[in-house]
Design a protein around this motif. Sequence first.
Motif: not given
Length: 456
Positions: A300-301, A304, A307-308, A349, A433-434, A438, A454-455
């Motif tokens: 999923f990268g 991403r 971030l979450w 990650s 991170t955002w 992203l 962003e990838q």
Amino acid sequence: MDSTTTNGRTGGRWIQQWDPEDAEFWEATGRRTARRNLAFSVFSEHVGFSIWSLWSVMVLFMGKDYGIDPAGKFFLVAMPTLVGSFVRIPYTVAVARFGGRNWTVASALLLLLPALAAAYVMHPGTSYTTFMLVAALTGFGGGNFASSMTNINAFYPARHKGWALGLNAGGGNIGVPVIQLVALAVIAWAGAGHPRVVLGIYLPLIVVAALCAALFMDNLAPMKADTGSLAAIVKEKHTWLMSVLYVGTFGSFIGFSFAFGLVLQNQFGRTPLQAAQLTFLGPLLGSVVRPLGGKFADRFGGARITLWNFAAMAVAASVVTYASSIRSLPVFLTGFVALFALAGLGNGSTYKMIPGIFDAKAQDRIAAGATPEDAAAWSRKMSGAAIGVIGAVGALGGLFINLAFRQSFLVAKSGTPAFVSFLAAYAVCFLLTWAVYLRRPAASPATAAAPALEQV
């Protein structure tokens, strides 16, 4: 990697040509060789992590007759983190200079120094300064992580790095809960007065790790010492941005691992045996899920997932802060174990993001006229150097956490202020991170050619 060799880089344990990005080579011989090196790298790093976290369990054996207060113990368990952070950079360079197999053997044998020293000084009456010096020696175990990760990074193609690096690191990280389980067994069986039994178990394991590396691992001849890459990587802004994120993930994991038992004793009045029965839970879960963080990032990268993950860590830190303020052990354990698991996922990650960033930047070099082979070689060198620097800075997070706990218990007699500061730190990491990896910038000639971070 190119196949050029250097003097002394010949013999049965030196691989002269290595190109994991070549699918035919990878399927024919590369995958099998990489997996074998990964397996024994995990074992050696596992023992290294156990020795690095040795004082997180030694303090459980240090009763009132040792004369060290809680603040002193937090500082004692912080010392290995500090030393382990600084030795990670030379350990990273050593892999290319001496060979991954050769350095794995040497770095494993170096662990005999802190283990033997601890066995000698671990008794009431030893000065606090002596304990601090011996604890500093265990920092060698922290260096093993950087050299192991740099070595395995060179063995695997980009499409498998997230899983491979996550598995390598997770297998190493699990050395923390394993030595805590060993300490629990020793305390339950022999009592808190026999810390040398733990060391008696690990001394032969150190020798076995070195022997296995010598017999079953390989050196990559094309992997050369490149101080130029190290000099270049410290000028790269993403090195320092990723270091901040790694402070938030790995720094949390190692800092909480070292401090968990002391927090349970001082915040909730647990005995050494009661604390030992709980301390391994968080590090164990965090270690097991780290490869999943890398695998999710592959799919999923990395940005991403990272971030979450930081958003979830902030929620878990809020739960821990609340539990600490009302002194509820069940709620505290729920939130703290969740923090460990999330830190483990984030470790996987964020490490996937590192080679991804330089793979993306390599595409710019190809667009500027570089050959795909040269761009790929540049990406491998830069990501290898970055892993060492980011790992070194990230490990300092463990030092910060233990110093935060030390100050918190000195001033407030509670860990609550420290947990509030951790919550704020995770919020900063989420925003970073955002904003960098992203958020999509407005289209312009300047941004059109930028790498697709962003990838990552």
